[in-house]
Design an enzyme around this catalytic site. Structure first.
Site, PDB file in Angstrom:
ATOM      1  N   HIS A  33       0.819  -1.222   0.000  1.00 50.45           N
ATOM      2  CA  HIS A  33       0.000   0.000   0.000  1.00 50.45           C
ATOM      3  C   HIS A  33       0.853   1.272   0.000  1.00 50.45           C
ATOM      4  O   HIS A  33       0.349   2.339   0.323  1.00 50.45           O
ATOM      5  CB  HIS A  33      -0.967  -0.007   1.192  1.00 50.45           C
ATOM      6  CG  HIS A  33      -2.057  -1.031   1.056  1.00 50.45           C
ATOM      7  ND1 HIS A  33      -2.937  -1.332   2.075  1.00 50.45           N
ATOM      8  CD2 HIS A  33      -2.418  -1.812   0.006  1.00 50.45           C
ATOM      9  CE1 HIS A  33      -3.788  -2.271   1.651  1.00 50.45           C
ATOM     10  NE2 HIS A  33      -3.482  -2.582   0.414  1.00 50.45           N
ATOM     11  N   CYS A  42       8.566  19.552  -7.265  1.00 50.38           N
ATOM     12  CA  CYS A  42       9.217  18.244  -7.436  1.00 50.38           C
ATOM     13  C   CYS A  42      10.581  18.428  -8.081  1.00 50.38           C
ATOM     14  O   CYS A  42      10.817  19.407  -8.802  1.00 50.38           O
ATOM     15  CB  CYS A  42       8.342  17.306  -8.270  1.00 50.38           C
ATOM     16  SG  CYS A  42       8.192  17.863  -9.956  1.00 50.38           S
ATOM     17  N   CYS A 100       5.446  12.097  -7.841  1.00 52.98           N
ATOM     18  CA  CYS A 100       5.074  13.235  -8.668  1.00 52.98           C
ATOM     19  C   CYS A 100       3.951  12.783  -9.606  1.00 52.98           C
ATOM     20  O   CYS A 100       4.107  11.804 -10.336  1.00 52.98           O
ATOM     21  CB  CYS A 100       6.293  13.710  -9.468  1.00 52.98           C
ATOM     22  SG  CYS A 100       5.846  14.908 -10.730  1.00 52.98           S
TER      23      CYS A 100
HETATM   24  N1  APR Z   1      -2.192  -7.197  18.214  1.00 50.57           N
HETATM   25  C1  APR Z   1      -2.713  -7.927  17.196  1.00 50.57           C
HETATM   26  N2  APR Z   1      -3.751  -7.519  16.452  1.00 50.57           N
HETATM   27  C2  APR Z   1      -4.279  -6.312  16.728  1.00 50.57           C
HETATM   28  C3  APR Z   1      -3.783  -5.493  17.764  1.00 50.57           C
HETATM   29  C4  APR Z   1      -2.687  -5.982  18.533  1.00 50.57           C
HETATM   30  N3  APR Z   1      -2.135  -5.276  19.541  1.00 50.57           N
HETATM   31  N4  APR Z   1      -4.532  -4.366  17.812  1.00 50.57           N
HETATM   32  C5  APR Z   1      -5.435  -4.474  16.839  1.00 50.57           C
HETATM   33  N5  APR Z   1      -5.303  -5.653  16.190  1.00 50.57           N
HETATM   34  C6  APR Z   1      -6.086  -6.187  15.051  1.00 50.57           C
HETATM   35  C7  APR Z   1      -7.545  -5.768  15.072  1.00 50.57           C
HETATM   36  O1  APR Z   1      -8.297  -6.684  15.849  1.00 50.57           O
HETATM   37  C8  APR Z   1      -7.912  -5.809  13.586  1.00 50.57           C
HETATM   38  O2  APR Z   1      -8.379  -7.103  13.215  1.00 50.57           O
HETATM   39  O3  APR Z   1      -5.551  -5.621  13.872  1.00 50.57           O
HETATM   40  C9  APR Z   1      -6.572  -5.531  12.899  1.00 50.57           C
HETATM   41  C10 APR Z   1      -6.488  -4.144  12.279  1.00 50.57           C
HETATM   42  O4  APR Z   1      -7.449  -4.039  11.264  1.00 50.57           O
HETATM   43  P1  APR Z   1      -7.639  -2.706  10.391  1.00 50.57           P
HETATM   44  O5  APR Z   1      -7.729  -1.524  11.260  1.00 50.57           O
HETATM   45  O6  APR Z   1      -8.763  -2.963   9.451  1.00 50.57           O
HETATM   46  O7  APR Z   1      -6.251  -2.595   9.593  1.00 50.57           O
HETATM   47  P2  APR Z   1      -5.788  -3.392   8.297  1.00 50.57           P
HETATM   48  O8  APR Z   1      -6.360  -4.757   8.258  1.00 50.57           O
HETATM   49  O9  APR Z   1      -4.319  -3.250   8.220  1.00 50.57           O
HETATM   50  O10 APR Z   1      -6.446  -2.520   7.140  1.00 50.57           O
HETATM   51  C11 APR Z   1      -6.170  -2.873   5.807  1.00 50.57           C
HETATM   52  O11 APR Z   1      -7.295  -0.932   5.042  1.00 50.57           O
HETATM   53  O12 APR Z   1      -7.842   1.264   5.297  1.00 50.57           O
HETATM   54  C12 APR Z   1      -7.051   0.392   4.601  1.00 50.57           C
HETATM   55  O13 APR Z   1      -5.079   0.845   3.458  1.00 50.57           O
HETATM   56  C13 APR Z   1      -5.577   0.656   4.755  1.00 50.57           C
HETATM   57  O14 APR Z   1      -3.776  -0.938   4.806  1.00 50.57           O
HETATM   58  C14 APR Z   1      -5.043  -0.628   5.345  1.00 50.57           C
HETATM   59  C15 APR Z   1      -6.101  -1.651   4.952  1.00 50.57           C
END
Ligand code: APR
Length: 239
Positions: A116, A143, A124
């Site tokens: 990502h 840039c 740019c």
């Molecule tokens: N240890 C392990 N897991 C954790 C912890 C922790 N301390 N804290 C939170 N989590 C888990 C949550 O339970 C959740 O399932 O991490 C996950 C985070 O999920 P999201 O917030 O949805 O993040 P992510 O899955 O990385 O999102 C994917 O979405 O918005 C876009 O581009 C953005 O890369 C991102 C993508």
């Protein structure tokens, strides 16, 4: 596991949570305080570049106050002793995996694919050239490639855009014998679909390490729930 196998690791915001970086979908997460369509789409950037720059400036600045945690270090430690291949695919735009690897010499083949993009790079929009960047960005910046003002944007893959490294990731998934998903809610494709694809192909052992079951938790063969800093070092510790 044989020490020659290919381990593919997918990480999400949860692995960096205990370093002090907010996840996206928690109750107090980034998508609670900000509208996705305003700060994470090309249309939002076209409408209000300043607002988008501010959102990423804040997140880029935060990187100076955080460090890799025990989960990032456990993956780096594994890379230092695993004779086979490790492919680390991260949806995170922080640089904590890269910093955890500083001073580690991979024993086998190691690659990291930040699919990502990265907070520490800008692109740019006129030339598509990417450069390293670690300070605030604004529409006033010029840039270095075409000397134009206001063409730089964060090198972040927004909703509706194509993630990076899809070819390399596809090839790595084809070689995987162990797939470990860490700290991701499994709600954003294509990453959310990797486990489903591997489950259909029946070649790899599939493991979820997360705080709670993800949207695709039923596809994993093995699941461990808890804080990343506790369960990730234990999981990789025996390998
Ligand atoms: N240890 C392990 N897991 C954790 C912890 C922790 N301390 N804290 C939170 N989590 C888990 C949550 O339970 C959740 O399932 O991490 C996950 C985070 O999920 P999201 O917030 O949805 O993040 P992510 O899955 O990385 O999102 C994917 O979405 O918005 C876009 O581009 C953005 O890369 C991102 C993508």
């Amino acid at each position: 596991m044989r020490n020659t196998d290919t381990i593919v690791i997918l990480t999400g915001a949860g692995i960096s949570a205990e370093s002090g970086l907010q996840t996206f979908r928690a109750e107090d997460g980034l998508w609670c305080g900000h509208k996705v369509e305003e700060v994470a789409t090309p249309e939002g950037f076209a409408r209000n570049p300043q607002k988008v720059q501010q959102f990423y400036n804040m997140r880029r600045a935060q990187l100076q106050d955080v460090s890799p945690n025990a989960a990032h270090q456990a993956i780096a430690g594994l890379a230092g002793r695993w004779r086979g291949e490790i492919v680390l695919i991260t949806q995170n735009v922080d640089d904590l995996h890269q910093r955890a690897m500083e001073g580690v010499t991979p024993k086998g083949n190691y690659a990291c694919y930040p699919m990502h993009g990265s907070l520490k790079r800008v692109r740019c929009t006129a030339s598509e050239e990417v450069s390293e960047w670690d300070s605030d960005l604004s529409a006033e910046h010029t840039c270095l490639c075409c000397n134009l003002r206001g063409t730089l944007r964060p090198d972040i893959v927004w909703f509706g855009e194509m993630p990076y490294f899809l070819e390399e990731i596809g090839a790595a998934l084809d070689r995987a014998t162990l797939f470990v998903s860490i700290g991701t809610s499994g709600s954003v494709y294509p990453a959310a679909g990797f486990v489903q694809q591997l489950r259909l192909e029946k070649r790899a052992h599939l493991v979820e390490l997360n705080l709670e079951p993800s949207a695709g938790s039923q596809y994993f063969h093995e699941r461990h729930y808890g804080k990343a800093t506790e369960i990730v070092p234990v999981f990789f510790g025996g390998m």
